[in-house]
Design a protein around this motif. Structure first.
Motif, PDB file in Angstrom:
ATOM      1  N   LYS A 143       0.792  -1.303  -0.155  1.00 54.14           N
ATOM      2  CA  LYS A 143       0.099   0.014   0.180  1.00 54.14           C
ATOM      3  C   LYS A 143       0.774   1.350   0.154  1.00 54.14           C
ATOM      4  CE  LYS A 143      -3.711  -2.525   0.394  1.00 54.14           C
ATOM      5  NZ  LYS A 143      -4.484  -2.607  -0.866  1.00 54.14           N
ATOM      6  N   GLU A 144       1.783   1.198   0.799  1.00 54.42           N
ATOM      7  CA  GLU A 144       2.697   2.529   0.830  1.00 54.42           C
ATOM      8  C   GLU A 144       3.956   1.838   1.205  1.00 54.42           C
ATOM      9  OE1 GLU A 144       0.229   6.038   2.843  1.00 54.42           O
ATOM     10  OE2 GLU A 144       1.415   4.728   4.143  1.00 54.42           O
ATOM     11  N   LEU A 145       5.193   2.607   0.520  1.00 51.05           N
ATOM     12  CA  LEU A 145       6.605   2.264   0.969  1.00 51.05           C
ATOM     13  C   LEU A 145       7.451   3.628   1.517  1.00 51.05           C
ATOM     14  CD1 LEU A 145       9.168   0.556   0.042  1.00 51.05           C
ATOM     15  CD2 LEU A 145       9.361   1.668  -1.963  1.00 51.05           C
ATOM     16  N   TYR A 146       8.346   3.358   2.346  1.00 51.07           N
ATOM     17  CA  TYR A 146       8.958   4.262   2.671  1.00 51.07           C
ATOM     18  C   TYR A 146      10.386   3.818   2.926  1.00 51.07           C
ATOM     19  CZ  TYR A 146       4.412   4.964   4.969  1.00 51.07           C
ATOM     20  OH  TYR A 146       3.143   5.250   5.491  1.00 51.07           O
ATOM     21  N   LEU A 147      11.546   5.003   2.537  1.00 50.99           N
ATOM     22  CA  LEU A 147      12.635   4.576   2.449  1.00 50.99           C
ATOM     23  C   LEU A 147      13.551   5.788   3.025  1.00 50.99           C
ATOM     24  CD1 LEU A 147      13.020   3.244  -1.199  1.00 50.99           C
ATOM     25  CD2 LEU A 147      12.910   1.834   0.743  1.00 50.99           C
ATOM     26  N   TYR A 148      14.323   5.290   4.010  1.00 51.61           N
ATOM     27  CA  TYR A 148      15.290   6.287   4.629  1.00 51.61           C
ATOM     28  C   TYR A 148      16.696   5.644   4.373  1.00 51.61           C
ATOM     29  CZ  TYR A 148      17.654   9.064   8.417  1.00 51.61           C
ATOM     30  OH  TYR A 148      18.556   9.560   9.013  1.00 51.61           O
ATOM     31  N   ASN A 149      17.366   6.790   3.720  1.00 56.55           N
ATOM     32  CA  ASN A 149      18.849   6.541   3.478  1.00 56.55           C
ATOM     33  C   ASN A 149      19.302   5.151   2.594  1.00 56.55           C
ATOM     34  OD1 ASN A 149      19.813   8.955   4.363  1.00 56.55           O
ATOM     35  ND2 ASN A 149      20.089   8.051   6.379  1.00 56.55           N
TER      36      ASN A 149
ATOM     37  N   ASP B  96      17.351   9.784   0.089  1.00 53.11           N
ATOM     38  CA  ASP B  96      17.388  10.347   1.544  1.00 53.11           C
ATOM     39  C   ASP B  96      16.038   9.871   2.329  1.00 53.11           C
ATOM     40  OD1 ASP B  96      19.852  11.533   1.046  1.00 53.11           O
ATOM     41  OD2 ASP B  96      18.716  13.324   0.165  1.00 53.11           O
ATOM     42  N   ASN B  97      14.939  10.471   1.848  1.00 55.50           N
ATOM     43  CA  ASN B  97      13.709  10.102   2.444  1.00 55.50           C
ATOM     44  C   ASN B  97      12.724  10.152   1.369  1.00 55.50           C
ATOM     45  OD1 ASN B  97      13.629  10.185   5.342  1.00 55.50           O
ATOM     46  ND2 ASN B  97      14.380  12.407   5.133  1.00 55.50           N
TER      47      ASN B  97
ATOM     48  N   LYS C 199      22.973   4.257   2.132  1.00 48.89           N
ATOM     49  CA  LYS C 199      23.352   5.352   1.529  1.00 48.89           C
ATOM     50  C   LYS C 199      24.689   5.793   1.944  1.00 48.89           C
ATOM     51  CE  LYS C 199      22.210   9.918   0.018  1.00 48.89           C
ATOM     52  NZ  LYS C 199      21.314  10.816  -0.635  1.00 48.89           N
ATOM     53  N   HIS C 200      25.662   6.284   0.812  1.00 44.92           N
ATOM     54  CA  HIS C 200      27.001   6.558   1.144  1.00 44.92           C
ATOM     55  C   HIS C 200      27.209   7.631   2.077  1.00 44.92           C
ATOM     56  CE1 HIS C 200      31.171   6.952   0.035  1.00 44.92           C
ATOM     57  NE2 HIS C 200      30.919   8.367  -0.007  1.00 44.92           N
ATOM     58  N   ASN C 201      28.083   7.477   3.017  1.00 42.70           N
ATOM     59  CA  ASN C 201      28.520   8.483   4.219  1.00 42.70           C
ATOM     60  C   ASN C 201      27.322   8.517   5.350  1.00 42.70           C
ATOM     61  OD1 ASN C 201      31.069   9.028   3.368  1.00 42.70           O
ATOM     62  ND2 ASN C 201      30.230  10.803   2.227  1.00 42.70           N
ATOM     63  N   GLU C 202      26.464   7.416   5.253  1.00 45.01           N
ATOM     64  CA  GLU C 202      25.376   7.273   6.433  1.00 45.01           C
ATOM     65  C   GLU C 202      25.689   5.998   7.378  1.00 45.01           C
ATOM     66  OE1 GLU C 202      23.312   9.544   6.948  1.00 45.01           O
ATOM     67  OE2 GLU C 202      23.555  11.043   5.119  1.00 45.01           O
ATOM     68  N   LYS C 203      25.297   6.097   8.510  1.00 39.65           N
ATOM     69  CA  LYS C 203      25.240   5.135   9.468  1.00 39.65           C
ATOM     70  C   LYS C 203      24.029   4.156   9.774  1.00 39.65           C
ATOM     71  CE  LYS C 203      29.295   7.122  12.047  1.00 39.65           C
ATOM     72  NZ  LYS C 203      30.160   6.726  10.851  1.00 39.65           N
ATOM     73  N   GLN C 204      22.971   4.806   9.132  1.00 38.63           N
ATOM     74  CA  GLN C 204      21.716   4.059   9.306  1.00 38.63           C
ATOM     75  C   GLN C 204      20.795   4.142   8.147  1.00 38.63           C
ATOM     76  OE1 GLN C 204      19.568   5.643  12.792  1.00 38.63           O
ATOM     77  NE2 GLN C 204      19.910   7.690  11.967  1.00 38.63           N
TER      78      GLN C 204
END
Length: 194
Positions: free
Chosen positions: A4-10, A15-16, A62-67
């Protein structure tokens, strides 16, 4: 039944991102390198708890991210609304289904049966026997919940037997592992024929 919905973070190049998927048909259109395959990968990731492109979650981050996180709302055949979320923080993966922690990825694969076919999957037809075996193992696993456990046991016994063959001369223990391999192999073969 469906997302129904998809959420992405990094997640990869996002990004969001929030996408409403509550349509009869959804198409992702764009130039090369814009992230269409990354969206498909995230849906697969939520179905299996792993990527079809890599075994290393650090590559998805995502590059340079920790989470990072991927989450979705989905419905099953009974039209119940469910939520799945996978977080990867400082090298540790956490999977939640309807806000309950999932310890074994096997517990999520029956929520949203998912098969992806991409250009590399031609090896299922033209490639080595292990590529063909992987395709059949994945497909049977979607239909039979016991099959995943049997495969894990078989592969663990095989790994231990092979390690013992390299390091030990204890023929008695090797014959025990061989008997177990035969036993699990026969069960797996019967399931494959059905």
């Amino acid at each position: 039944m469906g997302f129904k919905e998809l959420y992405l973070y990094n997640f990869r190049n996002y990004d969001n991102l929030k996408i409403n998927l509550e349509y009869p048909e959804v198409f992702f259109v764009g130039k090369n390198g814009q992230g269409k395959t990354n969206i498909l990968e995230s849906l697969y990731y939520l179905c299996y708890g792993s990527s079809f492109r890599t075994k290393n979650d650090n590559i998805i981050l995502k590059h340079n991210e920790k989470q990072m996180a991927a989450a979705a709302k989905f419905s099953k055949n009974d039209n119940s609304l469910n939520k799945i979320r996978i977080q990867f923080v400082n090298g540790i993966k956490k999977i939640e289904l309807n806000e309950n922690n999932i310890v074994d990825r096997r517990d999520i694969i029956f929520n949203m049966p998912c098969i992806i076919f991409c250009h590399g999957d031609l090896e299922f037809v033209t490639g080595s026997p292990d590529k063909k075996r992987l395709f059949f193992d994945q497909t049977i696993s979607l239909l039979d919940s016991e099959y995943v456990s049997l495969l894990r046991k078989y592969k663990n016994i095989l790994k231990n037997r092979n390690k013992l063959l390299k390091t030990s001369k204890d023929k008695n223990l090797i014959s025990i592992y061989t008997e177990q391999l035969i036993e699990y192999g026969l069960i797996i073969t019967k399931k494959e024929k059905n």
